[in-house]
Structure formats: C-alpha cells, structure tokens
Design a protein around this motif. Structure first.
Motif, PDB file in Angstrom:
ATOM      1  N   UNK A  11       0.844  -1.187   0.000  1.00 50.75           N
ATOM      2  CA  UNK A  11       0.000   0.000   0.000  1.00 50.75           C
ATOM      3  C   UNK A  11       0.881   1.239   0.000  1.00 50.75           C
ATOM      4  N   UNK A  12       0.605   2.136  -0.925  1.00 46.40           N
ATOM      5  CA  UNK A  12       1.383   3.359  -1.036  1.00 46.40           C
ATOM      6  C   UNK A  12       0.445   4.514  -1.355  1.00 46.40           C
ATOM      7  N   UNK A  13       0.776   5.690  -0.868  1.00 43.49           N
ATOM      8  CA  UNK A  13      -0.028   6.866  -1.164  1.00 43.49           C
ATOM      9  C   UNK A  13       0.286   7.409  -2.549  1.00 43.49           C
ATOM     10  N   UNK A  14      -0.699   8.073  -3.132  1.00 44.67           N
ATOM     11  CA  UNK A  14      -0.503   8.693  -4.437  1.00 44.67           C
ATOM     12  C   UNK A  14       0.724   9.595  -4.416  1.00 44.67           C
ATOM     13  N   UNK A  15       1.501   9.502  -5.481  1.00 45.40           N
ATOM     14  CA  UNK A  15       2.737  10.254  -5.570  1.00 45.40           C
ATOM     15  C   UNK A  15       3.947   9.504  -5.063  1.00 45.40           C
ATOM     16  N   UNK A  64       4.376   0.763 -21.849  1.00 50.39           N
ATOM     17  CA  UNK A  64       3.043   1.242 -22.158  1.00 50.39           C
ATOM     18  C   UNK A  64       2.989   2.753 -21.992  1.00 50.39           C
ATOM     19  N   UNK A  65       2.174   3.412 -22.810  1.00 46.59           N
ATOM     20  CA  UNK A  65       2.075   4.866 -22.728  1.00 46.59           C
ATOM     21  C   UNK A  65       1.677   5.342 -21.335  1.00 46.59           C
ATOM     22  N   UNK A  66       0.866   4.570 -20.649  1.00 51.95           N
ATOM     23  CA  UNK A  66       0.350   4.979 -19.353  1.00 51.95           C
ATOM     24  C   UNK A  66       1.420   5.054 -18.265  1.00 51.95           C
ATOM     25  N   UNK A  67       2.547   4.384 -18.471  1.00 49.95           N
ATOM     26  CA  UNK A  67       3.594   4.367 -17.450  1.00 49.95           C
ATOM     27  C   UNK A  67       4.890   4.997 -17.926  1.00 49.95           C
ATOM     28  N   UNK A  68       4.957   5.373 -19.174  1.00 46.63           N
ATOM     29  CA  UNK A  68       6.175   5.935 -19.740  1.00 46.63           C
ATOM     30  C   UNK A  68       6.582   7.185 -18.968  1.00 46.63           C
ATOM     31  N   UNK A  69       7.830   7.233 -18.580  1.00 42.73           N
ATOM     32  CA  UNK A  69       8.345   8.347 -17.816  1.00 42.73           C
ATOM     33  C   UNK A  69       8.209   8.195 -16.322  1.00 42.73           C
ATOM     34  N   UNK A  70       7.424   7.223 -15.870  1.00 40.51           N
ATOM     35  CA  UNK A  70       7.223   6.995 -14.442  1.00 40.51           C
ATOM     36  C   UNK A  70       7.809   5.670 -13.965  1.00 40.51           C
ATOM     37  N   UNK A  71       7.749   4.655 -14.818  1.00 44.83           N
ATOM     38  CA  UNK A  71       8.212   3.316 -14.463  1.00 44.83           C
ATOM     39  C   UNK A  71       9.500   3.005 -15.208  1.00 44.83           C
ATOM     40  N   UNK A  84      11.068  -3.612 -11.259  1.00 45.82           N
ATOM     41  CA  UNK A  84      10.190  -2.578 -11.779  1.00 45.82           C
ATOM     42  C   UNK A  84      10.161  -1.440 -10.769  1.00 45.82           C
ATOM     43  N   UNK A  85      10.809  -0.350 -11.122  1.00 45.83           N
ATOM     44  CA  UNK A  85      10.779   0.846 -10.301  1.00 45.83           C
ATOM     45  C   UNK A  85       9.582   1.682 -10.712  1.00 45.83           C
ATOM     46  N   UNK A  86       8.709   1.979  -9.772  1.00 46.47           N
ATOM     47  CA  UNK A  86       7.484   2.705 -10.041  1.00 46.47           C
ATOM     48  C   UNK A  86       7.490   4.002  -9.246  1.00 46.47           C
ATOM     49  N   UNK A  87       7.438   5.111  -9.945  1.00 45.51           N
ATOM     50  CA  UNK A  87       7.422   6.427  -9.329  1.00 45.51           C
ATOM     51  C   UNK A  87       6.133   7.156  -9.688  1.00 45.51           C
ATOM     52  N   UNK A  88       5.835   8.188  -8.923  1.00 50.35           N
ATOM     53  CA  UNK A  88       4.651   9.021  -9.166  1.00 50.35           C
ATOM     54  C   UNK A  88       3.399   8.174  -9.328  1.00 50.35           C
ATOM     55  N   UNK A  89       3.203   7.262  -8.423  1.00 54.96           N
ATOM     56  CA  UNK A  89       2.072   6.348  -8.512  1.00 54.96           C
ATOM     57  C   UNK A  89       0.752   7.079  -8.323  1.00 54.96           C
ATOM     58  N   UNK A  92      -4.791   4.846 -10.688  1.00 55.76           N
ATOM     59  CA  UNK A  92      -4.922   3.990 -11.864  1.00 55.76           C
ATOM     60  C   UNK A  92      -3.861   2.902 -11.920  1.00 55.76           C
ATOM     61  N   UNK A  93      -2.844   3.011 -11.086  1.00 56.31           N
ATOM     62  CA  UNK A  93      -1.805   1.989 -11.027  1.00 56.31           C
ATOM     63  C   UNK A  93      -2.165   0.840 -10.095  1.00 56.31           C
ATOM     64  N   UNK A  94      -3.259   0.947  -9.376  1.00 56.92           N
ATOM     65  CA  UNK A  94      -3.678  -0.111  -8.475  1.00 56.92           C
ATOM     66  C   UNK A  94      -4.018  -1.366  -9.270  1.00 56.92           C
ATOM     67  N   UNK A  95      -3.348  -2.463  -8.958  1.00 58.90           N
ATOM     68  CA  UNK A  95      -3.533  -3.712  -9.686  1.00 58.90           C
ATOM     69  C   UNK A  95      -2.656  -4.780  -9.059  1.00 58.90           C
ATOM     70  N   UNK A  96      -2.881  -6.016  -9.489  1.00 65.63           N
ATOM     71  CA  UNK A  96      -1.930  -7.080  -9.227  1.00 65.63           C
ATOM     72  C   UNK A  96      -0.895  -7.044 -10.341  1.00 65.63           C
ATOM     73  N   UNK A  97       0.354  -7.003  -9.972  1.00 66.14           N
ATOM     74  CA  UNK A  97       1.442  -6.929 -10.933  1.00 66.14           C
ATOM     75  C   UNK A  97       2.088  -8.295 -11.088  1.00 66.14           C
TER      76      UNK A  97
END
Length: 129
Positions: A11-15, A64-71, A84-89, A92-97
């Motif tokens: 669980x992580x907060x937005x951003x 994917x366009x939706x994550x480009x520049x963030x992941x 997989x480094x995920x920034x600025x969450x 819409x990023x909530x999912x099972x990965x």
C-alpha cells in the motif's frame, strides 16, 4: 520447473514509489525476454513494460504509454532478477502486478500476454490518497 516470484508490492499513497522484484529459478534469464503486466479487478491483463532479449548482451525496452516516464524496468542477470521501479504512482496503477518471461523467439509479440511462457503469482499494488 521454471518459477518466477514477485515481491515488493504493498500500500502506497498517491505520488509515492515502489520497487518490485521478480526472482527467477530453474533457468537463467539472461537470454529471456522479461516483462511486467498488471491486472485490476474486472479488467484484462495489461502490458506494462518489457526488457526484451535481442542477441548477445543486447536488450530493448518498451513501455506502455500509461507508465512511460514513471516506471523503469531493469534486470540483473547475475542475480536472475528483474525489477520494476514505479514512481509518481496514482490510483490507476492499483492492480496485481505479474512478472512474465518468454524464451527467445524471433518476432515475439512482447506486448501480448499469451506470448509468455513463465508467470509469477503476482504482487498486489494499492495506491491510495
């Protein structure tokens, strides 16, 4: 025999940021195309990113366009691990990965889930306000 095990979700907060790991066993991944997919409830499994094996030590990366520049996807072949480094969450990023792998094949469709042979069990990522 080949197993992929994801970890790092939570669980992580937005951003905020998270880093997911995928450890492979049963074979080396140095010549395997690796990818991350995600799936939210009621939705189809969605391509996120891939680190595609080309030849020798050459790899290509697609997002994917939706994550480009963030992941960012990366690999450590010596540790048989993909990250997989995920920034600025955001919500819409909530999912099972899911981590996935595909042995080398010319013309592999890296954005298509049915192209992949190996799958992990998934790790839940939840982004809240």
């Amino acid at each position: 025999q080949v197993q992929l095990v994801e970890s790092g979700g939570g669980l992580v907060q937005a951003g905020g940021s998270l880093r997911l790991s995928c450890v492979a066993s049963g074979r080396t991944i140095s010549s395997v195309t690796m990818a991350w997919f995600r799936q939210a409830p009621g939705k189809e499994r969605e391509f996120v990113t891939t680190n595609k094996y080309s030849s020798g030590s050459a790899y290509y990366v697609y997002y994917a366009d939706s994550v480009k520049g963030r992941f960012t996807i990366s690999r450590d072949n010596a540790r048989n691990t993909v990250y997989l480094q995920m920034n600025s969450l955001n919500a819409e990023d909530t999912a099972v990965y899911y981590c996935a792998g595909r042995a080398y094949r010319v013309g592999v469709g890296v954005r298509l889930a049915n192209e992949y042979e190996y799958w992990g069990q998934g790790t839940q990522v939840t982004v809240s306000s």
